[in-house]
Write an enzyme that holds these catalytic residues in place. Sequence first.
Site, PDB file in Angstrom:
ATOM      1  N   THR A  40      73.386  36.590  -1.265  1.00 29.87           N
ATOM      2  CA  THR A  40      73.441  37.395  -2.483  1.00 29.87           C
ATOM      3  C   THR A  40      72.743  36.657  -3.617  1.00 29.87           C
ATOM      4  O   THR A  40      72.104  35.617  -3.403  1.00 29.87           O
ATOM      5  CB  THR A  40      74.903  37.802  -2.815  1.00 29.87           C
ATOM      6  OG1 THR A  40      74.885  38.711  -3.917  1.00 29.87           O
ATOM      7  CG2 THR A  40      75.772  36.605  -3.172  1.00 29.87           C
TER       8      THR A  40
ATOM      9  N   LYS B 226      68.222  35.885  -2.510  1.00 28.78           N
ATOM     10  CA  LYS B 226      67.676  36.837  -1.533  1.00 28.78           C
ATOM     11  C   LYS B 226      66.187  36.618  -1.244  1.00 28.78           C
ATOM     12  O   LYS B 226      65.722  36.928  -0.160  1.00 28.78           O
ATOM     13  CB  LYS B 226      67.916  38.282  -1.995  1.00 28.78           C
ATOM     14  CG  LYS B 226      69.383  38.677  -1.911  1.00 28.78           C
ATOM     15  CD  LYS B 226      69.626  40.131  -2.238  1.00 28.78           C
ATOM     16  CE  LYS B 226      71.128  40.407  -2.191  1.00 28.78           C
ATOM     17  NZ  LYS B 226      71.460  41.821  -2.246  1.00 28.78           N
TER      18      LYS B 226
ATOM     19  N   ASP C 249      70.483  46.060   2.683  1.00 28.90           N
ATOM     20  CA  ASP C 249      70.693  46.759   1.406  1.00 28.90           C
ATOM     21  C   ASP C 249      70.004  48.124   1.416  1.00 28.90           C
ATOM     22  O   ASP C 249      70.525  49.100   0.865  1.00 28.90           O
ATOM     23  CB  ASP C 249      70.136  45.942   0.242  1.00 28.90           C
ATOM     24  CG  ASP C 249      70.969  44.702  -0.048  1.00 28.90           C
ATOM     25  OD1 ASP C 249      72.165  44.699   0.293  1.00 28.90           O
ATOM     26  OD2 ASP C 249      70.424  43.737  -0.618  1.00 28.90           O
TER      27      ASP C 249
ATOM     28  N   GLY D 112      66.982  41.241  -8.231  1.00 29.55           N
ATOM     29  CA  GLY D 112      66.973  40.988  -6.794  1.00 29.55           C
ATOM     30  C   GLY D 112      67.074  42.217  -5.910  1.00 29.55           C
ATOM     31  O   GLY D 112      66.484  42.266  -4.825  1.00 29.55           O
TER      32      GLY D 112
ATOM     33  N   ARG E 222      64.155  45.050 -18.959  1.00 23.51           N
ATOM     34  CA  ARG E 222      64.125  44.384 -20.268  1.00 23.51           C
ATOM     35  C   ARG E 222      62.913  43.462 -20.378  1.00 23.51           C
ATOM     36  O   ARG E 222      62.168  43.511 -21.351  1.00 23.51           O
ATOM     37  CB  ARG E 222      65.428  43.587 -20.462  1.00 23.51           C
ATOM     38  CG  ARG E 222      65.439  42.760 -21.716  1.00 23.51           C
ATOM     39  CD  ARG E 222      66.704  41.953 -21.825  1.00 23.51           C
ATOM     40  NE  ARG E 222      66.904  41.060 -20.669  1.00 23.51           N
ATOM     41  CZ  ARG E 222      67.917  40.229 -20.545  1.00 23.51           C
ATOM     42  NH1 ARG E 222      68.856  40.183 -21.468  1.00 23.51           N
ATOM     43  NH2 ARG E 222      68.028  39.457 -19.475  1.00 23.51           N
TER      44      ARG E 222
HETATM   45  P1  ATR Z   1      67.628  37.916 -11.311  1.00 19.38           P
HETATM   46  O1  ATR Z   1      66.715  38.881 -10.692  1.00 19.38           O
HETATM   47  O2  ATR Z   1      67.304  37.577 -12.726  1.00 19.38           O
HETATM   48  O3  ATR Z   1      67.927  36.732 -10.453  1.00 19.38           O
HETATM   49  P2  ATR Z   1      69.588  39.943 -11.013  1.00 19.38           P
HETATM   50  O4  ATR Z   1      71.054  39.864 -11.283  1.00 19.38           O
HETATM   51  O5  ATR Z   1      69.113  40.317  -9.700  1.00 19.38           O
HETATM   52  O6  ATR Z   1      69.059  38.540 -11.443  1.00 19.38           O
HETATM   53  O7  ATR Z   1      68.925  40.909 -12.076  1.00 19.38           O
HETATM   54  C1  ATR Z   1      69.455  41.079 -13.295  1.00 19.38           C
HETATM   55  C2  ATR Z   1      68.867  42.338 -13.881  1.00 19.38           C
HETATM   56  O8  ATR Z   1      69.652  42.739 -14.984  1.00 19.38           O
HETATM   57  C3  ATR Z   1      67.467  42.108 -14.398  1.00 19.38           C
HETATM   58  O9  ATR Z   1      66.734  43.312 -14.294  1.00 19.38           O
HETATM   59  C4  ATR Z   1      67.742  41.756 -15.859  1.00 19.38           C
HETATM   60  O10 ATR Z   1      66.678  41.992 -16.741  1.00 19.38           O
HETATM   61  P3  ATR Z   1      65.644  40.798 -17.065  1.00 19.38           P
HETATM   62  O11 ATR Z   1      64.654  40.798 -15.948  1.00 19.38           O
HETATM   63  O12 ATR Z   1      65.038  41.193 -18.368  1.00 19.38           O
HETATM   64  O13 ATR Z   1      66.430  39.547 -17.146  1.00 19.38           O
HETATM   65  C5  ATR Z   1      68.856  42.735 -16.151  1.00 19.38           C
HETATM   66  N1  ATR Z   1      69.651  42.333 -17.318  1.00 19.38           N
HETATM   67  C6  ATR Z   1      70.563  41.333 -17.386  1.00 19.38           C
HETATM   68  N2  ATR Z   1      71.104  41.257 -18.620  1.00 19.38           N
HETATM   69  C7  ATR Z   1      70.493  42.225 -19.363  1.00 19.38           C
HETATM   70  C8  ATR Z   1      70.599  42.665 -20.722  1.00 19.38           C
HETATM   71  N3  ATR Z   1      71.442  42.087 -21.584  1.00 19.38           N
HETATM   72  N4  ATR Z   1      69.812  43.701 -21.117  1.00 19.38           N
HETATM   73  C9  ATR Z   1      68.956  44.308 -20.265  1.00 19.38           C
HETATM   74  N5  ATR Z   1      68.813  43.936 -18.967  1.00 19.38           N
HETATM   75  C10 ATR Z   1      69.564  42.922 -18.524  1.00 19.38           C
END
Ligand code: ATR
Length: 273
Positions: free
Chosen positions: A61, A65, A102, A130, A152
Amino acid sequence: MKKFLIIGNPVDHSLSPTLHNYWFNKYKIEANYILYGIDETKIKAVVDKIRNKEIKGINVTIPYKQKVIPFLDKLVNDAKETSSVNTIYLNEKNEVIGENTDVYGLQAGYLKEIVDKKKNKKVLILGAGGVSPSVIVSLLKSDILDISLANRTYEKSLFLKKKFSNLKILKWDEIEKNVKDFEIIVNTTSLGLKNGEDFDLIFKKFKENLIYIDLIYNPLETKMIKFFKLNQIKTYNGLDMLIYQGQKSFYLWNKINPEIDEKLINLLEKKIK
Ligand code: ATR
């Protein structure tokens, strides 16, 4: 005693042990499934335990991944398409295989149900983290081809666009005014998670046949789900995906297709509350 684990960081929130241990018990398989929170430097050592048969299966997870891939011998099927692995096992040739369940979880949990109504549907994916490649592949496999995505961090959406060239990219601040164009919205972000940040979007106009899918299962009803339910919109939470991806992992490891019974659903829901 066969050993199974889920790696990630953090993994404490994961319901996978509850899910798999329930099925091990039901099918009288001598096995144990545990949480295994690790930092990145430990990934190789854990994967090697599959190779030397100390461990029978691993789920992966956030945030590993993709990061796990260099330590595997081969990616198959949906893992190849998404470059995202959530299930690891050893095949008959003693190769360490990375698979992705998934995509199946999304199809079986949500898309199968909306299948006949889905023609020409426009989908908006929120987030480029992810699980987003799995969401895209599951939609494409279900012949839902008109897919837009907003994240974002804009650059991360462009990265996905390189892999899936037909993907349409929206800016994060354009979501509110464009929401009215979509029949399906899928939240893959962490917004709405228990004790975390939440959306501050206000949706004034949206289609009355909209389907809102939130991949979050804790809480079972996010603020967005509550909002859409109040507006008579069909919603799904992340529990369906969790259960179905687990069902396919269980099958890959044990060659038994485990039943999703009411007792299991009650058990999982009780854990969340
Ligand atoms: P990651 O891919 O960063 O390892 P994830 O949990 O798989 O982690 O993805 C988190 C998602 O939630 C991402 O799309 C993240 O946006 P960013 O790419 O801009 O970080 C989004 N996310 C997390 N917190 C956020 C917030 N406060 N506002 C908007 N999007 C958010």
